[in-house]
Design a protein around this motif. Structure first.
Motif, PDB file in Angstrom:
ATOM      1  N   LEU A 100     -30.469  29.312 -34.497  1.00  0.00           N
ATOM      2  CA  LEU A 100     -30.217  30.660 -35.015  1.00  0.00           C
ATOM      3  C   LEU A 100     -28.736  31.008 -34.888  1.00  0.00           C
ATOM      4  N   PHE A 101     -28.155  30.645 -33.772  1.00  0.00           N
ATOM      5  CA  PHE A 101     -26.746  30.901 -33.515  1.00  0.00           C
ATOM      6  C   PHE A 101     -25.874  30.189 -34.558  1.00  0.00           C
ATOM      7  N   MET A 102     -26.222  28.907 -34.822  1.00  0.00           N
ATOM      8  CA  MET A 102     -25.478  28.125 -35.809  1.00  0.00           C
ATOM      9  C   MET A 102     -25.590  28.755 -37.185  1.00  0.00           C
ATOM     10  N   LEU A 103     -26.815  29.163 -37.554  1.00  0.00           N
ATOM     11  CA  LEU A 103     -27.031  29.784 -38.862  1.00  0.00           C
ATOM     12  C   LEU A 103     -26.227  31.069 -38.975  1.00  0.00           C
ATOM     13  N   THR A 104     -26.215  31.864 -37.902  1.00  0.00           N
ATOM     14  CA  THR A 104     -25.460  33.118 -37.900  1.00  0.00           C
ATOM     15  C   THR A 104     -23.979  32.847 -38.133  1.00  0.00           C
ATOM     16  N   LEU A 105     -23.461  31.813 -37.464  1.00  0.00           N
ATOM     17  CA  LEU A 105     -22.059  31.442 -37.637  1.00  0.00           C
ATOM     18  C   LEU A 105     -21.771  31.084 -39.092  1.00  0.00           C
ATOM     19  N   ARG A 106     -22.695  30.322 -39.692  1.00  0.00           N
ATOM     20  CA  ARG A 106     -22.507  29.883 -41.079  1.00  0.00           C
ATOM     21  C   ARG A 106     -22.517  31.063 -42.048  1.00  0.00           C
ATOM     22  N   ILE A 107     -23.345  32.050 -41.740  1.00  0.00           N
ATOM     23  CA  ILE A 107     -23.416  33.214 -42.619  1.00  0.00           C
ATOM     24  C   ILE A 107     -22.150  34.062 -42.483  1.00  0.00           C
ATOM     25  N   LEU A 108     -21.671  34.199 -41.252  1.00  0.00           N
ATOM     26  CA  LEU A 108     -20.520  35.066 -40.988  1.00  0.00           C
ATOM     27  C   LEU A 108     -19.207  34.453 -41.429  1.00  0.00           C
ATOM     28  N   PHE A 109     -19.075  33.113 -41.278  1.00  0.00           N
ATOM     29  CA  PHE A 109     -17.754  32.515 -41.575  1.00  0.00           C
ATOM     30  C   PHE A 109     -17.793  31.561 -42.746  1.00  0.00           C
TER      31      PHE A 109
END
Ligand code: ZN
Length: 109
Positions: A100-109
């Motif tokens: 989830l953390f990785m996905l969040t990073l991908r969405i944000l950056f």
């Protein structure tokens, strides 16, 4: 567990009020200590023997004690399985949190 501690656990083993952690140590001691095993057998025979006599039951007390010990081992095994399962669940939660953390990073950056 010492002989004295094991001896003290016998009544709570019989009425099944013994704590799981204590039960594990108790069974380990009983399985490896002939003296305490004998003490357990004697106390069982005396306790259950008198009860059986007064109720007119048939005698198969040695088998009954073995069954009681097997049941206690089964109780602990069930507990260990549950504990392993709970660790697997925790591992899954950690893996999902990372994903989830990785996905969040991908969405944000
Ligand atoms: Zn002992």
């Amino acid at each position: 567990m010492t002989h004295k501690e094991a001896e003290r656990c016998i009544p709570s083993f019989f009425d099944e009020s013994i704590e799981n952690l204590e039960l594990a140590e108790f069974l380990e001691h009983i399985d490896s200590c002939p003296d305490c095993r004998e003490e357990l057998t004697i106390q069982f025979l005396v306790g259950r023997g008198l009860q059986s006599l007064s109720m007119g039951d048939e005698f198969n007390l040695a088998g009954e004690l073995d069954k009681k010990l097997l049941k206690a081992h089964a109780r602990l095994n069930r507990l260990y399985r549950l504990e392993r399962f709970s660790w697997i669940l925790r591992a899954i939660v950690v893996a999902e949190t990372v994903a989830l953390f990785m996905l969040t990073l991908r969405i944000l950056f």
